[in-house]
Design a protein around this motif. Structure first.
Motif, PDB file in Angstrom:
ATOM      1  N   TRP A 199      49.714  74.968  83.706  1.00 15.37           N
ATOM      2  CA  TRP A 199      49.729  75.453  82.314  1.00 15.37           C
ATOM      3  C   TRP A 199      48.546  74.991  81.357  1.00 15.37           C
ATOM      4  CZ3 TRP A 199      54.882  76.550  80.202  1.00 15.37           C
ATOM      5  CH2 TRP A 199      55.865  77.055  81.238  1.00 15.37           C
ATOM      6  N   LYS A 200      48.096  76.165  80.662  1.00 17.20           N
ATOM      7  CA  LYS A 200      47.079  75.955  79.765  1.00 17.20           C
ATOM      8  C   LYS A 200      47.284  75.101  78.412  1.00 17.20           C
ATOM      9  CE  LYS A 200      44.292  79.898  81.467  1.00 17.20           C
ATOM     10  NZ  LYS A 200      43.440  81.285  81.155  1.00 17.20           N
ATOM     11  N   SER A 240      52.169  79.233  80.553  1.00 16.11           N
ATOM     12  CA  SER A 240      52.013  79.328  81.988  1.00 16.11           C
ATOM     13  C   SER A 240      51.311  80.558  82.502  1.00 16.11           C
ATOM     14  CB  SER A 240      53.472  79.184  82.587  1.00 16.11           C
ATOM     15  OG  SER A 240      53.873  80.712  82.376  1.00 16.11           O
ATOM     16  N   SER A 241      50.819  80.380  83.678  1.00 18.39           N
ATOM     17  CA  SER A 241      50.250  81.541  84.289  1.00 18.39           C
ATOM     18  C   SER A 241      50.902  82.970  84.166  1.00 18.39           C
ATOM     19  CB  SER A 241      49.675  81.180  85.749  1.00 18.39           C
ATOM     20  OG  SER A 241      50.937  81.036  86.676  1.00 18.39           O
ATOM     21  N   SER A 263      46.478  77.025  91.828  1.00 24.37           N
ATOM     22  CA  SER A 263      46.027  77.365  90.248  1.00 24.37           C
ATOM     23  C   SER A 263      47.200  78.078  89.680  1.00 24.37           C
ATOM     24  CB  SER A 263      44.879  78.316  90.317  1.00 24.37           C
ATOM     25  OG  SER A 263      45.051  79.444  91.128  1.00 24.37           O
ATOM     26  N   HIS A 264      48.144  78.917  90.334  1.00 24.77           N
ATOM     27  CA  HIS A 264      48.990  79.548  89.527  1.00 24.77           C
ATOM     28  C   HIS A 264      50.085  78.595  88.898  1.00 24.77           C
ATOM     29  CE1 HIS A 264      50.702  78.647  93.804  1.00 24.77           C
ATOM     30  NE2 HIS A 264      51.840  78.685  93.098  1.00 24.77           N
TER      31      HIS A 264
END
Length: 202
Positions: free
Chosen positions: A18-19, A41-42, A14-15
């Motif tokens: 990118w949203k 990005s996280s 999950s890290h």
């Protein structure tokens, strides 16, 4: 320090996600659009990325056994404008809006090679280039189709149809006129199916 030789132990990824944020179409073309997408990005980095918005693709692998018992593919020779070369490929094309990929595959097979019927196996689908393309490419094996008609080509389409021994394609794909990368993916799917049914290569 990271370990480049570490084995996959099913760790969370999950890290790496990118949203997605604002998306803007910056070019509309006849076969694909180009979009600009803002992503974060996280760890807080924000950047814009180019995304090629393309339709779904289909590739059909027409397989048959000739009168001598030789396993063969039906293939097409055509001039490709991207590479400005003649390539030898399996029949393939674009899925029309709202069309099922299987329906599109059988349509392309009839339009390009005049073939219908036979046994159809869905081999799988992949992202052809996940670095900047958002579409998927679907692959189908069609065994022992019948020659029922002539070609029904698009306005600017020009291609020859021929059959090639499976052994020759296995030997030559990825070289010379067989250098279309999507066809290499198609052959991978065929080989995986042939692993379950070895007679396909014999």
């Amino acid at each position: 320090m990271f370990d480049p030789f570490a084995q996959d132990e099913g760790k969370a990824m999950s890290h790496l996600v990118w949203k997605s944020g604002e998306r803007e179409c910056v070019f509309k073309g006849p076969i694909f659009d180009i979009c600009k997408v803002k992503r974060e990005s996280s760890d807080g980095r924000i950047a814009s990325f180019i995304e090629v918005d393309a339709p779904l693709w289909v590739t059909v692998i027409p397989w048959f056994r000739d009168k001598s018992g030789v396993a063969r593919f039906v293939m097409v020779d055509q001039f490709r404008h991207g590479s400005a070369t003649i390539t030898r490929e399996f029949p393939a094309g674009v899925v029309e809006k709202g069309e099922d990929p299987l329906v599109a595959a059988l349509r392309e097979l009839k339009e390009e090679a005049g073939l219908e019927g036979g046994t159809v196996t869905a081999l799988g689908n992949v992202s052809p280039n996940s670095a900047f393309m958002n579409n998927r490419s679907y692959f189908y094996l069609v065994e022992q189709a019948s020659h029922t008609s002539g070609q029904e080509l698009d306005e600017n389409e020009q291609l020859d149809v021929l059959s090639v021994p499976v052994a020759d394609v296995l030997r030559d794909l990825g070289t010379g006129i067989y250098d279309n990368g999507i066809m290499c993916i198609a052959l991978f799917f065929f080989l995986r199916e042939a692993g379950k049914r070895p007679y396909l290569m014999q």
